[in-house]
Structures are given as structure tokens and as C-alpha cells.
Design a protein around this motif. Sequence first.
Motif, short mmCIF file in Angstrom:
data_model
loop_
_atom_site.label_atom_id
_atom_site.label_comp_id
_atom_site.label_asym_id
_atom_site.label_seq_id
_atom_site.Cartn_x
_atom_site.Cartn_y
_atom_site.Cartn_z
N GLY A 299 0.76 -1.31 -0.12
CA GLY A 299 -0.01 0.17 0.03
C GLY A 299 1.01 1.24 -0.08
N GLU A 359 -12.37 4.24 -1.37
CA GLU A 359 -12.57 3.13 -0.58
C GLU A 359 -12.84 1.99 -1.48
OE1 GLU A 359 -14.02 6.00 0.12
OE2 GLU A 359 -12.90 6.50 1.75
N VAL A 362 -9.65 0.93 -3.48
CA VAL A 362 -8.42 0.18 -2.75
C VAL A 362 -9.02 -1.30 -2.53
CG1 VAL A 362 -7.23 2.26 -2.04
CG2 VAL A 362 -8.92 1.23 -0.67
N ALA A 363 -10.14 -1.18 -2.36
CA ALA A 363 -10.60 -2.80 -2.09
C ALA A 363 -10.49 -3.76 -3.10
CB ALA A 363 -12.04 -2.60 -1.48
N ASP A 369 -2.53 -3.97 0.50
CA ASP A 369 -3.08 -3.71 1.86
C ASP A 369 -4.04 -2.52 1.52
OD1 ASP A 369 -3.37 -2.51 4.36
OD2 ASP A 369 -1.35 -3.15 4.87
N ALA A 370 -5.18 -2.84 1.50
CA ALA A 370 -6.20 -1.71 1.05
C ALA A 370 -6.07 -0.55 2.18
CB ALA A 370 -7.60 -2.24 1.02
N GLU A 371 -5.99 -0.78 3.50
CA GLU A 371 -6.20 0.20 4.44
C GLU A 371 -4.88 1.13 4.37
OE1 GLU A 371 -6.19 0.10 9.14
OE2 GLU A 371 -7.21 -1.59 8.16
N LYS A 372 -3.73 0.42 4.08
CA LYS A 372 -2.57 1.37 4.00
C LYS A 372 -2.80 2.06 2.71
CE LYS A 372 1.30 3.01 5.06
NZ LYS A 372 2.54 2.33 4.76
N LEU A 374 -5.24 3.49 1.03
CA LEU A 374 -6.03 4.50 1.43
C LEU A 374 -5.33 5.53 1.94
CD1 LEU A 374 -8.75 5.28 0.62
CD2 LEU A 374 -9.68 4.61 2.77
N ALA A 375 -4.68 5.13 3.23
CA ALA A 375 -3.77 6.27 3.88
C ALA A 375 -3.01 6.99 3.24
CB ALA A 375 -3.30 5.49 5.17
N HIS A 378 -4.46 9.37 0.95
CA HIS A 378 -4.69 10.66 1.65
C HIS A 378 -3.51 11.12 2.00
CE1 HIS A 378 -8.94 9.64 1.73
NE2 HIS A 378 -8.97 8.66 2.40
#
Length: 497
Positions: A299, A359, A362-363, A369-372, A374-375, A378
Motif C-alpha cells: 500500500g 474506498e 483500494v478494496a 493492503d487496502a487500508e494502507k 487508502l492512507a 490521503h
Amino acid sequence: MLPEQCDVVIVGAGNAAMCAALAAREHGANVVVLERAPQHEAGGNTRFTAGAIRCAYNGVEDLRELMPDLTEEEIARSDFGAYTEEQFFDDMARLTENRANPDLVELLVRRSRESMMWLRSNGFRFAPIYGRQAFKVDGRFKFWGGLTVEARGGGPGMVEAHMKAAAKNNIRVFYEARAMSLLHDDNGVHGVTVRYRGKTRALASKSVVLAAGGFESNPEWRTRYLGPGWDLAKVRGTRFNTGDGIRMALDAGASPCGNWSGCHAVGWDRNAPEYGDPNVGDGFQKHSYPFGIMINANGDRFIDEGADFRNYTYAKYGAMILRQPGQFAWQIFDAKVTHLLRDEYRIREVTRVKADTLEDLVARLDDVDAEKALATIHDYNAAVHTEIEFNPNVKDGRRTYGLQVPKSNWANIIDTPPFEAYAVSCGITFTFGGLRINNDAQVMDTDGVPIPGLYAAGELVGGLFYFNYPGGTGLMSGVVFGRIAGGSAGKAAISKR
Ligand SMILES: Cc1cc2nc3c(=O)[nH]c(=O)nc-3n(C[C@H](O)[C@H](O)[C@H](O)COP(=O)(O)OP(=O)(O)OC[C@H]3O[C@@H](n4cnc5c(N)ncnc54)[C@H](O)[C@@H]3O)c2cc1C
């Protein structure tokens, strides 16, 4: 029928080889071209190119001479600028970190324009690269990156023009004819051993020109010389460039030269096949990353996507992608820039996901690593300074501030749906290491002495490219050094008659 002997044997039938064949014929030599591939797969890497050729020009008048069918209307709506010999020298020095052999660079640059005119006199036709090297701003196309001209019909057009010129000049091309070794003794090279349609035999000649490509299609050599992991790269072009020409010459005492651990490699569709697909050509490449960002499996961003025009970064970014976990990355764009994406982003065989929110996007990025991710997007968005105007035609300096991995130009906030992402892996184009040649394209031995009767051109010449490469130089180098090699080989052969 493959003859028993001839003046000049040319090994390979790509751009460098066929230029050598033409030049040898100009000296009156009889020429036999040996091509390992069957006819329907012939043309080497040359066939897979877009036909973009880097050459020096001082302004539109030089281009008009090369392309007399340029219309007044085209000239009026285009800013071609200039690409002087000095700029070409600078690019070669800067990109190769001053490693390129100055003699070879001198020949490449100084002969670039006249060699284009030579091709033209042999029936080749050229056109401005409107689709890839110029963006329309305020109603005018502005060319950037020193790459302005392409062969009509791209790589396939170039191969066709070569074959027409060969037929016109009585140059015989034999397919499924793999040169296996050089016939050589203390007096130099006297021909080749060739396996022609399954039978191995000798073909005697006064000169041999090696133009059989690099070793990019040989996974064992890639791993041996480029390093661990390179066996996992995809090959962008022909499956036949396995280093035969280099091996044959080394066996005959030739000196290796250049950046043997380096190669040209780009971002290439993650699901592309092991070797190039002639129906897709260079469509698997994905070169519009300067207008987006690239994210790896963790990510994270890992590269300055806007460090320079893509012509000056694409050839080294493949290696960067290969070094990422899983050897892949996703290129991410928003709707503000999708109209700038090159044609290759719209081919049927593309690996793409689309979404209306970041969201969702990235999914949908496989193996990330989708959460990373997205971060990371941002953080990147927050770091873009928007007070500088975005302009795709110049290095606009619109950059990020404060990121560990900066983006130096064309930084846009990724905020406008629909969002698009493209999966890329590393596609190797050609290897940089090869044979040492002198200014007459004679192959040098390990004592620094020319090997009589042996010449080389094209990808298998070492010493020109290190670390990186200015787009469009491969074909130019094939033309310049193919012509020199063929001319030297032809002249020497005739003098021995
Ligand atoms: C997808 C792609 C896009 C590209 N786009 C561009 C571009 O737009 N502009 C640019 O300048 N460069 C481009 N390149 C790079 C360019 O293709 C090469 O630099 C150039 O074509 C090399 O020419 P060559 O004649 O040395 O090799 P090739 O054209 O590869 O020819 C070598 C030939 O030798 C043959 N051969 C191999 N072994 C033997 C043997 N033992 N006996 C007989 N024959 C043998 C092969 O079959 C092949 O036909 C691109 C490359 C690829 C793969």
C-alpha cells in the motif's frame, strides 16, 4: 537454397541487421541474412516497437525535409520546437550518468539525422508522433521529451519497409536459420555455422555482422547477469533474443563491454504473457504514470512518478517495480487525467479496476493492503501544492511537499471519480551489456584488437546505455551502427575479392 558462401553474412533480421544488409549492398557485396525465427514471427524486437525514433533536428525545416508530406495545417497547429545535437548529447550523458562511451555517442548523435534521411532514400516514411509525444494545450500540440518522429506503420511498418528495401536490393533473407557459432581461426572470422530448417552446416563469408539482439529472452542469463529476480520479468518482445550473437563472439575471443547488470525494463501489464504478443505489440506497456501515483502490495508509494518526462524515466522504472513485493504495482488515476492516458490504457487485454470512491477502489486492488493504500492516497493528496498550474507539456514543478517519496511534477489531488487503477509488473525490453566495438563497428577482442571479419550492431553492442535510456534511441542506434557495420563489412569483403 542457402548458398555455400557469400561476401557478408548478417545474423538477425531486425532493424540493425537489415540496415547493415542495405549498407553492405551499397558497397556491392552479396549479402545473406540469417534469421532464427520463422517468417511469421520475424522482425525481432523491431516489430514490437511503436517505431518512435530519436533524432536531432534544429527546427521544423529539418522535419519538413524528413517528412515532406507534413501539411501547412499540421505545421500551424504544432509546436515541434527543436532537439539539437547538444540536447541529445546532454540526454545521453545525464541518463547514463556519464558512462556511455563518448565515441559511440558521438556517432549516434552526429549521424542521427543523416541516417534518417538515408532510411528515407531507401523508401522509409516518417510522421510526427502526435498520439504519444504531444499534448494539445490552447489548440496547439506541443512536442516534449526530444522524441518527435515515428516510422509510418510503427514497428510492423518498419519491418515491412526493410523487407521491401531488401527485395529491391537483392538481399536474400533465410528464416528458421539460426547462426550457431563463428568459423574463426588466428586470421579472424570466415563465416558461420548455421542450423537451417533443422540441418547444421557451414556458410563461408568474408565478413560477418552480428545483429542478433541482446539476452533479454534468456531467463538463465538474465538471472546470471542482471541478478536474482530477473528470471521473473516478462519479456516485452521477441522470444528469440537469447544472447546467441554475444555468446558466439565471446567464444571467438571478443571483449564484453558495457552495463552487463543493466537493462531497459518498463511497467508492463501484470497479466501479459511470458513473451511479447505480436497482436498486442507494445500495448501492454503503461507509461502514463507521471499523471497518477503507483502503489505496491504494502500500500506504499515507492517512486517519484513525476521525476521527469516519461521518456526519461520509463526505462528504469521496470526494475523498480520488479523490486517490489510480488513484483507488481498498481497505477492509480482520477477522472481529471484519464483523457491524458495513452492508447495502451484502452486495449482489450488491460488489467484495470474502476470505482466511484477511493474506498471501493483500494478494496479492488488485488493483493494490496487496502487500508494502507487508502492512507497513502490521503497523505499524498494532502501533500500536493495546487498553487502551481498543472501542465502536461512541460515539467510543471507542481509537486508534493513533505513526503518521504516525493512527486516532483504533475502532482494532482486524486479526488474526482470515477477512479481507475492498472496493474503492472516488470517487462524487460532489452539488455545493455554486450560486445565492444570500435568506430567502424568492428568487434574488439579481449586484447583490444579488432577481430578481422567480425562486426556488430544493435542491442548486442555494449557501452552505449547504462542504468537508463532516452526513449527512441534503440532504433536510432540500430540504424546508425547497422549502417556503419554493414558498410565496413561490405567494404572489407569487396577488398578481399
Ligand atoms: C515492446 C517494445 C517496444 C519498443 N519500442 C521502441 C520504440 O518505439 N523506439 C525505439 O527506438 N526502440 C523501441 N524498442 C527497442 C527496440 O526494439 C530495439 O532497441 C531494437 O529494435 C533492436 O534492434 P536489433 O536489430 O538490435 O534487434 P531485433 O530487432 O530484436 O533483431 C534481432 C534479431 O536477431 C534474431 N536472432 C537471434 N538469435 C539469432 C541467431 N542465432 N541466428 C539468427 N538470428 C537470430 C532474432 O530472431 C531477431 O529477429 C522497443 C522494444 C520493445 C520490445
